[in-house]
Design an enzyme around this catalytic site. Structure first.
Site, short mmCIF file in Angstrom:
data_model
loop_
_atom_site.label_atom_id
_atom_site.label_comp_id
_atom_site.label_asym_id
_atom_site.label_seq_id
_atom_site.Cartn_x
_atom_site.Cartn_y
_atom_site.Cartn_z
N GLU A 275 4.09 32.21 -14.78
CA GLU A 275 3.93 32.56 -16.21
C GLU A 275 2.46 32.92 -16.39
O GLU A 275 1.62 32.04 -16.56
CB GLU A 275 4.29 31.36 -17.08
CG GLU A 275 5.74 30.92 -16.97
CD GLU A 275 6.70 31.84 -17.72
OE1 GLU A 275 6.24 32.71 -18.49
OE2 GLU A 275 7.91 31.68 -17.54
N CYS A 309 -1.11 33.18 -24.57
CA CYS A 309 -0.69 34.25 -23.65
C CYS A 309 -0.03 35.37 -24.44
O CYS A 309 -0.05 36.52 -24.04
CB CYS A 309 0.25 33.70 -22.60
SG CYS A 309 1.62 32.79 -23.29
P1 NAD Z 1 -6.37 29.55 -15.03
O1 NAD Z 1 -5.71 30.58 -14.19
O2 NAD Z 1 -7.84 29.46 -15.00
O3 NAD Z 1 -5.82 28.08 -14.62
C1 NAD Z 1 -4.47 27.73 -14.76
C2 NAD Z 1 -4.15 26.55 -13.85
O4 NAD Z 1 -4.20 27.01 -12.49
C3 NAD Z 1 -5.16 25.39 -13.93
O5 NAD Z 1 -4.48 24.16 -13.87
C4 NAD Z 1 -6.00 25.60 -12.70
O6 NAD Z 1 -6.62 24.42 -12.23
C5 NAD Z 1 -4.94 26.09 -11.72
N1 NAD Z 1 -5.45 26.77 -10.52
C6 NAD Z 1 -6.48 27.63 -10.43
N2 NAD Z 1 -6.65 28.00 -9.14
C7 NAD Z 1 -5.70 27.38 -8.42
C8 NAD Z 1 -5.37 27.34 -7.03
N3 NAD Z 1 -6.05 28.02 -6.12
N4 NAD Z 1 -4.33 26.59 -6.65
C9 NAD Z 1 -3.60 25.89 -7.54
N5 NAD Z 1 -3.90 25.86 -8.86
C10 NAD Z 1 -4.93 26.59 -9.30
O7 NAD Z 1 -5.83 29.76 -16.53
P2 NAD Z 1 -6.34 29.09 -17.88
O8 NAD Z 1 -7.67 29.65 -18.23
O9 NAD Z 1 -6.17 27.63 -17.83
O10 NAD Z 1 -5.25 29.64 -18.91
C11 NAD Z 1 -5.30 30.90 -19.52
C12 NAD Z 1 -4.38 31.89 -18.83
O11 NAD Z 1 -3.05 31.38 -18.79
C13 NAD Z 1 -4.29 33.20 -19.58
O12 NAD Z 1 -4.30 34.24 -18.65
C14 NAD Z 1 -2.95 33.11 -20.30
O13 NAD Z 1 -2.40 34.36 -20.62
C15 NAD Z 1 -2.15 32.38 -19.27
N6 NAD Z 1 -0.99 31.75 -19.88
C16 NAD Z 1 0.23 32.29 -19.64
C17 NAD Z 1 1.36 31.75 -20.23
C18 NAD Z 1 2.71 32.34 -20.02
O14 NAD Z 1 3.68 31.65 -20.29
N7 NAD Z 1 2.83 33.57 -19.54
C19 NAD Z 1 1.24 30.62 -21.06
C20 NAD Z 1 -0.02 30.09 -21.28
C21 NAD Z 1 -1.14 30.66 -20.67
#
Ligand code: NAD
Length: 522
Positions: A275, A309
């Protein structure tokens, strides 16, 4: 005088103390749990974007905690998969009741830790409650199909079994609802989960884990049905990705993160539910109710300070109504009350941290370099009234869809505005980005709305008419196409992602008949 000058000063300390007391949080908290809480190593400091003050600390899980949590999750799965699904649903119903009891405190904690306004914090907890209700019903509806066999004396059907341990990796912007969407459905499906929350919001994760642990214990189920591992993506997250004991990773976050997760989990042929980022557009036709479109644009672009998002990032307005709509939009933007998200008068709280502010500033500079024009706002708000360095004025900017910066998702309240002449042109521009999450058209003309919803129309996972891009209900399957990752969570038949399908042939006859009429006899 701008409305934001009316910002109220609220003493956060007593509010925080009351919330911590109710939810059992301390200044220093363990960040790993599998029924019992495990201490872990270094701490993450959780800082409130409201005033930049530390709220508390959470100790990160290390190798030892990881090993213990995964081993206990495996044990818990062996038991949980054998509990009848409706009984699992009863546990989820009790979780919904506990969330109802703590809705106010949890909603406030979400505001304190993430910065969204209290109404949206409460809305996030309501979403958790709603998905519990949904999952309770689902626990009696995990239907398989029966097929007619081509072979006499044979019966054929499909059934759905649990997968095992599901790894949940969640983003900061919905720090607890994303967990609930996944956990409630995964759990009634017979899975156990291991949650790695965002390091920006570890306290909300600890608080919710305490609640679910209480419910599991009251039902005499193992706590490792809902485990927690606080830690960085690069350390704890990465371990989950490569762990063959985890058949499904459900990850919510940026496209960059999802691309990496898809590759690493794909390498071991594990399953992913991704997502990821959106770049959502709202189209205002000359046949629209402009007042409705205006309200939807404001909530879509400014709600959650542009950190959903599904936030509205691109606005396409028909040339016949462009000037009129823009003038109204400028007027409402002028009146947006920015400030403390716990004040009932505030419409827009801070961004999640000062880094998010500098990313927003960088995007605005790039937009200007590419030829875009800022019409309103965009600047950081500083001074005594805006402590902590995370407040901004939302930005309206005239842009072109082809600009590189417009093609990307900047997680901030920047709305790119563009003019169009025909509905075909608007739909083509809307689809002409790498992402495909949410979309909406405001029009009262059937030919336009049906075109938008047809195979020639929106290419997104969500397509709305006369309602905005943001604010999905849990009853539908939620997710998007292209760089948004292709996953579906929450309602409809998204539960199938969390189960393995088994096709069954039962021969109740006396002869062994082969499919396709093949004869294979000595
Ligand atoms: P992010 O990608 O920085 O982090 C998301 C999660 O991924 C965190 O828990 C982070 O620690 C983890 N992560 C990062 N690198 C990783 C790795 N190598 N291995 C495993 N886990 C890892 O995102 P964010 O800044 O927390 O959130 C914002 C983003 O999320 C935006 O792009 C938004 O659009 C998206 N989002 C999407 C949805 C959806 O349903 N499509 C919903 C909410 C947020």
């Amino acid at each position: 005088m701008r409305m934001e000058r009316m910002m109220e000063k609220i003493d956060l300390k007593p509010v925080q103390d009351a919330v911590f007391r109710e939810l059992g949080l301390k200044e220093e908290n363990d960040g790993a749990c599998c029924g019992r809480w495990l201490a872990g190593g270094d701490s993450i400091s959780s800082v409130s974007p409201i005033d930049g003050r530390p709220l508390g600390r959470v100790r990160k899980a290390g190798s030892e905690e990881y090993a213990a949590v995964l081993a206990e999750a495996r044990e818990a799965f062996l038991l949980w998969r054998n509990v009848p699904a409706p009984r699992r649903g009863e546990m989820i119903r009790a979780l919904g009741d506990e969330l109802r009891r703590h809705k106010d405190a949890l909603g406030t904690l979400v505001s304190l830790e993430m910065g969204k306004i209290k109404a949206e914090g409460d809305g996030e907890i309501q979403e958790m409650i709603d998905i519990c209700d949904f999952a309770l019903g689902l626990s009696r509806q995990l239907y398989g199909k029966t097929m007619h066999s081509e072979r006499p004396g044979n019966r054929m059907y499909e059934q759905w079994h649990p997968l095992g341990i599901v790894g949940l990796i969640t983003s900061f912007n919905f720090p607890v609802a994303v967990w609930a969407w996944n956990f409630a459905v995964a759990a009634v499906a017979g899975n156990v989960t291991v949650w790695k929350p965002s390091s920006k919001t570890p306290l909300t994760a600890v608080a919710v884990t305490k609640i679910v642990q209480h419910v599991l214990a009251a039902h005499k189920f193992p706590g490792a049905v809902a485990s927690l591992l606080v830690g960085s993506g690069g350390e704890i997250g990465e371990r989950l990705l490569t762990d063959r004991r985890v058949p499904l990773i459900s990850a919510t976050g940026s496209t960059r993160m999802g691309r990496h997760i898809g590759c690493v989990v794909g390498e071991r042929l594990g399953r992913t539910l991704l997502e990821l980022g959106g770049n959502n557009a709202l189209i205002v036709s000359e046949h629209a109710d402009l007042s409705l479109a205006l309200q939807a644009t404001l909530f879509g672009a400014v709600g959650t300070s542009g950190q959903r998002c599904t936030s509205t990032r691109r606005l396409f307005v028909h040339e016949a109504v462009y000037d009129r709509f823009l003038e109204s939009l400028l007027q409402v933007y002028w009146q947006v009350r920015i400030g403390n998200p716990l004040s009932p008068h505030t419409l827009m709280g801070p961004l999640v941290d000062a880094h998010a502010v500098s990313v927003m500033q960088g995007a605005i500079r790039r937009l200007q370099d590419e030829g875009g024009r800022v019409l309103y706002g965009g600047e950081p708000l500083l001074g005594e009234e805006y402590p902590g360095g995370a407040y901004v004025r939302p930005c309206l900017a005239e842009s072109q869809n082809r600009f590189q910066v417009v093609q990307e998702e900047t997680f901030a309240p920047i709305l790119y505005i563009m003019k169009f002449r025909s509905i075909d042109e608007a739909i083509a521009m809307q689809n002409d980005v790498p992402q495909g999450l949410s979309s909406s058209l405001f029009s009262n003309r059937l030919q336009e709305t049906e075109l938008f919803l047809s195979a020639l129309g929106s290419d997104c996972g969500i397509a709305n008419i006369n309602t905005g891009t943001s604010g999905a209900e849990i009853g539908g399957a939620f997710g998007g196409e292209k760089d948004t990752g292709g996953g579906r969570e929450s309602g409809s038949d998204a539960w199938k992602f969390y189960m393995r399908r088994q096709t069954v042939n039962v021969n109740w006859g006396t002869a062994l008949l082969l499919a396709q009429g093949i004869r294979f006899a000595m």
